[in-house]
Design a protein around this motif. Structure first.
Motif, PDB file in Angstrom:
ATOM      1  N   PHE A   1      42.473 -18.411  18.999  1.00  0.00           N
ATOM      2  CA  PHE A   1      43.745 -17.993  18.405  1.00  0.00           C
ATOM      3  C   PHE A   1      43.848 -16.481  18.520  1.00  0.00           C
ATOM      4  CE2 PHE A   1      42.521 -22.022  16.676  1.00  0.00           C
ATOM      5  CZ  PHE A   1      43.711 -22.749  16.698  1.00  0.00           C
ATOM      6  N   GLY A   2      44.989 -16.009  18.952  1.00  0.00           N
ATOM      7  CA  GLY A   2      45.181 -14.570  19.116  1.00  0.00           C
ATOM      8  C   GLY A   2      46.169 -14.321  20.235  1.00  0.00           C
ATOM      9  N   GLU A   3      46.419 -13.042  20.493  1.00  0.00           N
ATOM     10  CA  GLU A   3      47.397 -12.691  21.523  1.00  0.00           C
ATOM     11  C   GLU A   3      46.735 -12.716  22.903  1.00  0.00           C
ATOM     12  OE1 GLU A   3      51.104  -9.630  21.443  1.00  0.00           O
ATOM     13  OE2 GLU A   3      49.130  -8.809  21.023  1.00  0.00           O
ATOM     14  N   GLU A   4      47.459 -13.263  23.873  1.00  0.00           N
ATOM     15  CA  GLU A   4      46.911 -13.269  25.240  1.00  0.00           C
ATOM     16  C   GLU A   4      47.093 -11.898  25.887  1.00  0.00           C
ATOM     17  OE1 GLU A   4      47.532 -16.462  27.986  1.00  0.00           O
ATOM     18  OE2 GLU A   4      48.162 -17.773  26.349  1.00  0.00           O
TER      19      GLU A   4
ATOM     20  N   PRO B   1      54.133  -2.380  29.111  1.00  0.00           N
ATOM     21  CA  PRO B   1      52.717  -2.523  28.816  1.00  0.00           C
ATOM     22  C   PRO B   1      52.467  -3.565  27.732  1.00  0.00           C
ATOM     23  CG  PRO B   1      53.576  -0.574  27.743  1.00  0.00           C
ATOM     24  CD  PRO B   1      54.692  -1.125  28.576  1.00  0.00           C
ATOM     25  N   HIS B   2      51.227  -4.066  27.700  1.00  0.00           N
ATOM     26  CA  HIS B   2      50.836  -4.989  26.644  1.00  0.00           C
ATOM     27  C   HIS B   2      50.859  -4.228  25.329  1.00  0.00           C
ATOM     28  CE1 HIS B   2      48.398  -7.745  24.282  1.00  0.00           C
ATOM     29  NE2 HIS B   2      48.648  -8.645  25.216  1.00  0.00           N
ATOM     30  N   THR B   3      51.267  -4.930  24.246  1.00  0.00           N
ATOM     31  CA  THR B   3      51.392  -4.256  22.949  1.00  0.00           C
ATOM     32  C   THR B   3      50.048  -3.700  22.454  1.00  0.00           C
ATOM     33  OG1 THR B   3      51.238  -6.468  22.066  1.00  0.00           O
ATOM     34  CG2 THR B   3      53.419  -5.479  22.074  1.00  0.00           C
ATOM     35  N   SER B   4      48.935  -4.265  22.922  1.00  0.00           N
ATOM     36  CA  SER B   4      47.621  -3.774  22.465  1.00  0.00           C
ATOM     37  C   SER B   4      46.990  -2.811  23.458  1.00  0.00           C
ATOM     38  CB  SER B   4      46.658  -4.944  22.263  1.00  0.00           C
ATOM     39  OG  SER B   4      47.185  -5.827  21.339  1.00  0.00           O
TER      40      SER B   4
ATOM     41  N   ILE C   1      42.878 -11.853  22.672  1.00  0.00           N
ATOM     42  CA  ILE C   1      42.324 -10.856  21.743  1.00  0.00           C
ATOM     43  C   ILE C   1      42.114 -11.573  20.406  1.00  0.00           C
ATOM     44  CG2 ILE C   1      42.646  -8.583  20.695  1.00  0.00           C
ATOM     45  CD1 ILE C   1      44.715  -8.004  22.924  1.00  0.00           C
ATOM     46  N   THR C   2      40.866 -11.745  20.021  1.00  0.00           N
ATOM     47  CA  THR C   2      40.574 -12.529  18.809  1.00  0.00           C
ATOM     48  C   THR C   2      40.765 -11.658  17.563  1.00  0.00           C
ATOM     49  OG1 THR C   2      38.252 -11.948  18.849  1.00  0.00           O
ATOM     50  CG2 THR C   2      38.886 -13.938  20.043  1.00  0.00           C
TER      51      THR C   2
ATOM     52  N   LYS D   1      38.183 -12.289  24.602  1.00  0.00           N
ATOM     53  CA  LYS D   1      37.433 -13.388  25.228  1.00  0.00           C
ATOM     54  C   LYS D   1      38.195 -13.824  26.464  1.00  0.00           C
ATOM     55  CE  LYS D   1      34.722 -15.192  21.494  1.00  0.00           C
ATOM     56  NZ  LYS D   1      33.881 -16.275  21.110  1.00  0.00           N
ATOM     57  N   ILE D   2      37.471 -14.040  27.534  1.00  0.00           N
ATOM     58  CA  ILE D   2      38.123 -14.378  28.815  1.00  0.00           C
ATOM     59  C   ILE D   2      38.271 -15.894  28.943  1.00  0.00           C
ATOM     60  CG2 ILE D   2      37.841 -14.254  31.334  1.00  0.00           C
ATOM     61  CD1 ILE D   2      38.736 -11.623  29.854  1.00  0.00           C
TER      62      ILE D   2
END
Ligand code: AMP
Ligand code: GLY
Length: 435
Positions: A193-196, A237-240, A278-279, A285-286
């Motif tokens: 669970f988290g953002e890709e 860009p990605h938000t993170s 992104i956990t 985690k890939i």
């Protein structure tokens, strides 16, 4: 155009392929790209489609290279990589950017990708692989966490991943996969669970340069509902994306991938794409390794690159990649327009892409009206018919990529421009760029 001509042959047929061709010609005025099989509807004197070259019959490309001067070939389609395009062209003495057939196993076998990550200490979710339906189902009954069931080979219509919410979902996924494939082989992994995050690097086997990251919208419907598909759009860009994430990506992911490529003596040039989640603890985690650029991430990321891409490829061919990528620092929002069911057909035989069969051949209008200051447009599943009209040919038809100072502006530009385009059965997600 100058007298000095540089010629590249790009093997692809997708919005990504169009974006790669555009990157070559936009960052170097002397480059001409042959794009194979390409897209007959691209109207640019420096992108020349070559329909007689096939994605999978390598002889067609060898034949073309014997008759035309090509500086190097750039292979970016997984089907082509999987049949050994790069190996065959190289053994004929042609310069090629792209991973070898063995390297492409990192993508076309989920199990190989996972074993590689494990061996080189790249963090992945726990998993098990099965060749037996019974054993796979027994495993589902034994565990006490949700899973994703993945077909361990390439799939035509989808990415082959069944994200399950409970045991029953997982058991049904196993039955469905068993009915779809001739040799049952799955990987069952812990659902995260988290953002890709989609992570990209350009590598030459020894060195790499990091490209910007993106967020891919994989689910068919708004609010990330429905089944997974190849992707309905992306933002960059990605938000993170910040210094901490960049350090993490460099140290814990790309350096380790490259170390593995060297240790395994893989013949690898070109893009590598790591899909991650992104956990909660901030770890990435890939969940997948791909041996080419993402589609539709390419359409969002590549228009922002200002480094000379032809030069970058030449550096890679000489194993001396040194450049840091230059970017224009704009945000982009890429929305895929797809071939849904057409209004006249309510009998559900043709539910539309990606739900099932769809009726292609629909006439497309409005692509000429896109305001280039607000959005780019990349052609995927379309062609010109005998009357020189644009018609749809496959599920993802085209990608409209809004740009702006931030994601909000990029999103507004994407959606205000895409409304100028229409075709029967045109569908798109209305929330690309929302989180
Ligand atoms: P893959 O083909 O492995 O990239 O999987 C396709 C998509 O399925 C990913 O982009 C995610 O949306 C989802 N997915 C895959 N693996 C996982 C996982 N372990 N946990 C949660 N979602 C996943
Ligand atoms: N956007 C996902 C992929 O290229 O596989």
């Amino acid at each position: 155009m100058n007298d000095i001509q540089k010629t590249v042959l790009v093997i692809d047929q997708s919005g990504r392929g169009h974006a790669i061709c555009d990157l070559f010609i936009r960052t170097d005025n002397d480059v001409i790209v042959y794009y194979a099989p390409g897209c007959s509807a691209i109207n640019n004197s420096r992108i020349i489609s070559v329909p007689e070259i096939s994605l999978t019959h390598i002889d067609t490309a060898l034949d073309f290279c014997q008759k035309h001067h090509i500086d190097f070939v750039f292979v970016s389609h997984i089907q082509s990589l999987s049949v050994g395009y790069v190996d065959r062209l190289k053994s004929a003495g042609i310069a090629v950017i792209g991973p070898s057939q063995l390297s492409a196993r990192l993508e076309n076998s989920k199990l190989q990708g996972k074993r590689f990550c494990e061996k080189y200490q790249i963090s992945i979710p726990q998993y098990k692989a099965f060749n037996s339906v019974l054993a796979a189902k027994r495993h589902i009954h034994e565990i006490n966490y949700d899973v994703v069931v993945k077909i361990d080979s390439l799939c035509d219509m989808s990415d082959g991943a069944y994200v399950c919410n409970n045991k029953q979902d997982a058991l049904s996924a196993i039955d469905e996969i068993n009915s779809l494939v001739s040799n049952f082989a799955v990987v069952i992994e812990e659902k995260l669970f988290g953002e890709e995050i989609s992570i990209f690097a350009f590598v030459d086997g020894e060195n790499y340069c990091l490209f910007p990251t993106a967020l891919d919208y994989k689910k068919v419907y708004e609010n990330n509902k429905g089944k997974n598909c190849d992707g309905m759009g992306s933002i960059t860009p990605h938000t993170s994306y910040n210094n901490k994430t960049i350090t993490l990506i460099n140290k814990k992911i790309i350096s380790r991938l490259l170390h593995g490529i060297k240790r395994e003596k893989l013949d690898y040039t070109g893009f590598i794409y790591a899909g991650g989640i992104i956990t909660e603890s901030g770890e990435i985690k890939i969940i997948e390794i791909n041996t080419r650029f993402g589609d539709s991430e390419a359409e969002a990321i590549l228009p922002g690159i200002s480094s000379n891409f032809y030069d970058l490829c030449c550096q890679a061919l000489n194993s001396n990649l040194t450049q840091t990528i230059k970017i224009d620092n704009l945000a982009r929002c890429s929305v895929a327009l797809v071939q849904g069911s057409i209004a006249s057909n309510k009998n559900h035989k043709f539910p539309g892409w990606p739900l099932g069969p769809y009726e292609k051949g629909q006439r497309i209008t409005g692509t000429d009206h896109i305001n280039k200051n607000k959005a780019d447009i990349f052609f995927a599943g379309l062609k010109l018919n005998e009357n020189a009209e644009m018609i749809t040919t496959s599920g993802r038809v085209l990608h409209v990529v809004g740009k702006g100072r931030d994601i909000k502006e990029a999103k507004n530009n994407a959606y205000s421009e895409l409304h100028k385009i229409s075709f029967l059965g045109m569908k798109f997600r209305t929330d690309i760029g929302e989180f």
